[in-house]
Scaffold this motif. Structure first.
Motif, PDB file in Angstrom:
ATOM      1  N   ASP A 170       0.831  -1.204   0.000  1.00  0.00           N
ATOM      2  CA  ASP A 170       0.000   0.000   0.000  1.00  0.00           C
ATOM      3  C   ASP A 170       0.863   1.251   0.000  1.00  0.00           C
ATOM      4  O   ASP A 170       0.548   2.241  -0.675  1.00  0.00           O
ATOM      5  CB  ASP A 170      -0.933  -0.005   1.207  1.00  0.00           C
ATOM      6  CG  ASP A 170      -1.994  -1.086   1.110  1.00  0.00           C
ATOM      7  OD1 ASP A 170      -2.516  -1.305   0.003  1.00  0.00           O
ATOM      8  OD2 ASP A 170      -2.295  -1.722   2.138  1.00  0.00           O
ATOM      9  N   PRO A 194      -5.447  -0.033   7.663  1.00  0.00           N
ATOM     10  CA  PRO A 194      -6.886   0.113   7.857  1.00  0.00           C
ATOM     11  C   PRO A 194      -7.407  -0.328   9.220  1.00  0.00           C
ATOM     12  O   PRO A 194      -8.584  -0.148   9.518  1.00  0.00           O
ATOM     13  CB  PRO A 194      -7.462  -0.801   6.772  1.00  0.00           C
ATOM     14  CG  PRO A 194      -6.447  -1.901   6.662  1.00  0.00           C
ATOM     15  CD  PRO A 194      -5.117  -1.233   6.864  1.00  0.00           C
ATOM     16  N   ARG A 259      -6.857   5.694   1.613  1.00  0.00           N
ATOM     17  CA  ARG A 259      -8.093   5.518   0.836  1.00  0.00           C
ATOM     18  C   ARG A 259      -8.287   6.663  -0.149  1.00  0.00           C
ATOM     19  O   ARG A 259      -8.698   6.456  -1.292  1.00  0.00           O
ATOM     20  CB  ARG A 259      -9.302   5.411   1.770  1.00  0.00           C
ATOM     21  CG  ARG A 259     -10.613   5.144   1.039  1.00  0.00           C
ATOM     22  CD  ARG A 259     -11.785   5.155   1.989  1.00  0.00           C
ATOM     23  NE  ARG A 259     -11.820   3.995   2.835  1.00  0.00           N
ATOM     24  CZ  ARG A 259     -12.384   2.835   2.499  1.00  0.00           C
ATOM     25  NH1 ARG A 259     -12.947   2.699   1.302  1.00  0.00           N
ATOM     26  NH2 ARG A 259     -12.420   1.831   3.341  1.00  0.00           N
ATOM     27  N   GLY A 264      -8.877   2.561  -2.075  1.00  0.00           N
ATOM     28  CA  GLY A 264      -9.177   1.362  -1.306  1.00  0.00           C
ATOM     29  C   GLY A 264      -8.760   1.511   0.139  1.00  0.00           C
ATOM     30  O   GLY A 264      -7.991   2.412   0.487  1.00  0.00           O
ATOM     31  N   PRO A 265      -9.241   0.626   1.019  1.00  0.00           N
ATOM     32  CA  PRO A 265      -8.970   0.766   2.447  1.00  0.00           C
ATOM     33  C   PRO A 265      -7.576   0.347   2.859  1.00  0.00           C
ATOM     34  O   PRO A 265      -7.115   0.690   3.947  1.00  0.00           O
ATOM     35  CB  PRO A 265     -10.006  -0.163   3.084  1.00  0.00           C
ATOM     36  CG  PRO A 265     -10.225  -1.235   2.055  1.00  0.00           C
ATOM     37  CD  PRO A 265     -10.125  -0.525   0.730  1.00  0.00           C
TER      38      PRO A 265
END
Length: 281
Positions: A170, A194, A259, A264-265
């Motif tokens: 991420d 997250p 996000r 996205g988380p």
């Protein structure tokens, strides 16, 4: 050509992979002992040298317009000396959430100092910059891999210490966006994963995902230098303990930046553990 420094690390490797997936030409600057072997994907150009050596950095920067910069212990001084006036279009710096965390106020913390100096050095270049300030990374759990493989044990301080851990993939997604897309110049992205997870819960997840009987042993503060110190820089434990005790008094928070940038988380610690379970077997 995009230069990735610190490319042999957990975050840097993911940045290289994400850039290649986006079809970008990639060069890496690595120390000599990490340059050889089959680990670098085909098409990656490898330059050997120390990031603290301006001459090595200058070689790596030849023909480069954008850089993902992992800061060396000199706080970016060697990079800045080589990069000044070199026509860079953008520098994305892997900094640290420690720079902005009030928990570090009044503490002589080398992590804070290194990244603060690095941010200042890059600002002074006059090149468009983006600072990425992640908190804890899920891949930090790899520090337990050796003892888990040998003894089936995790030894750590403060089992209830909690954090919203970020998957390096991420982080890489954000880094690539900052390197390639418009709108990130002059911005600071403070990044978390997250979910909030404690050290004890991480061990439980590793137990479930590896299928191994992994026991947890809490280390006392008095024993920490002997148990943890040999694998860490000299004096690090003396600084690490009060910092972590400060974090125990705070409430960790999941931040929205990931996000907002990726849509996205983000990946959970369990997802990271499942994909990296072989390291603990």
């Amino acid at each position: 050509m995009i230069l990735v420094t610190g490319a042999a690390g957990n975050a840097g490797r993911q940045v290289v992979a994400a850039l290649l997936a986006a079809g970008e030409p990639v060069r890496v600057l690595v120390r000599g002992e990490r340059a050889d072997g089959p680990s670098w994907p085909e098409g990656v150009e490898v330059v050997t040298g120390d990031l603290r050596d301006p001459a090595a950095v200058a070689r790596a920067l030849a023909g480069v317009r954008r850089v993902f910069l992992l800061l060396a212990e000199d706080g970016g001084a060697g990079f800045a000396e080589a990069a000044r006036g070199g026509g860079l279009e953008r520098v994305v710096v892997l900094s640290s959430k420690a720079v902005s965390d009030q928990e570090f106020a009044g503490l002589d913390n080398p992590l804070y100092a290194k990244h603060l100096r690095g941010e200042e050095a890059v600002r002074a270049l006059g090149v468009p910059w983006t600072f990425l300030r992640p908190g804890g990374l899920a891949s930090n759990a790899l520090r337990w891999a050796g003892s888990v493989r040998r003894e089936g044990v995790v030894r750590a301080l403060f089992p209830e210490l909690a954090a919203p851990l970020l998957d390096p993939r991420d982080l890489a997604d954000v880094a690539v966006a900052a390197l390639l897309a418009d709108g990130h110049e002059g911005r600071i992205h403070t990044l978390t994963g997250p979910e909030i997870i404690t050290v004890r819960e991480q061990v439980a997840v590793l137990r479930e995902e590896t299928g191994r009987e992994i026991r947890f042993e809490e280390i006392s503060e008095a024993d920490a230098p002997a148990v943890l110190g040999p694998g860490l820089p000299k004096g690090f434990i003396d600084i690490y303990i009060p910092v972590q005790k400060q974090y125990l008094k705070t409430r960790p928070v999941v931040l929205p930046a990931l996000r907002e940038i990726t849509g996205g988380p983000g990946r959970t610690f369990r997802e990271w553990a499942r994909e990296n379970s072989a390291a603990f077997r």
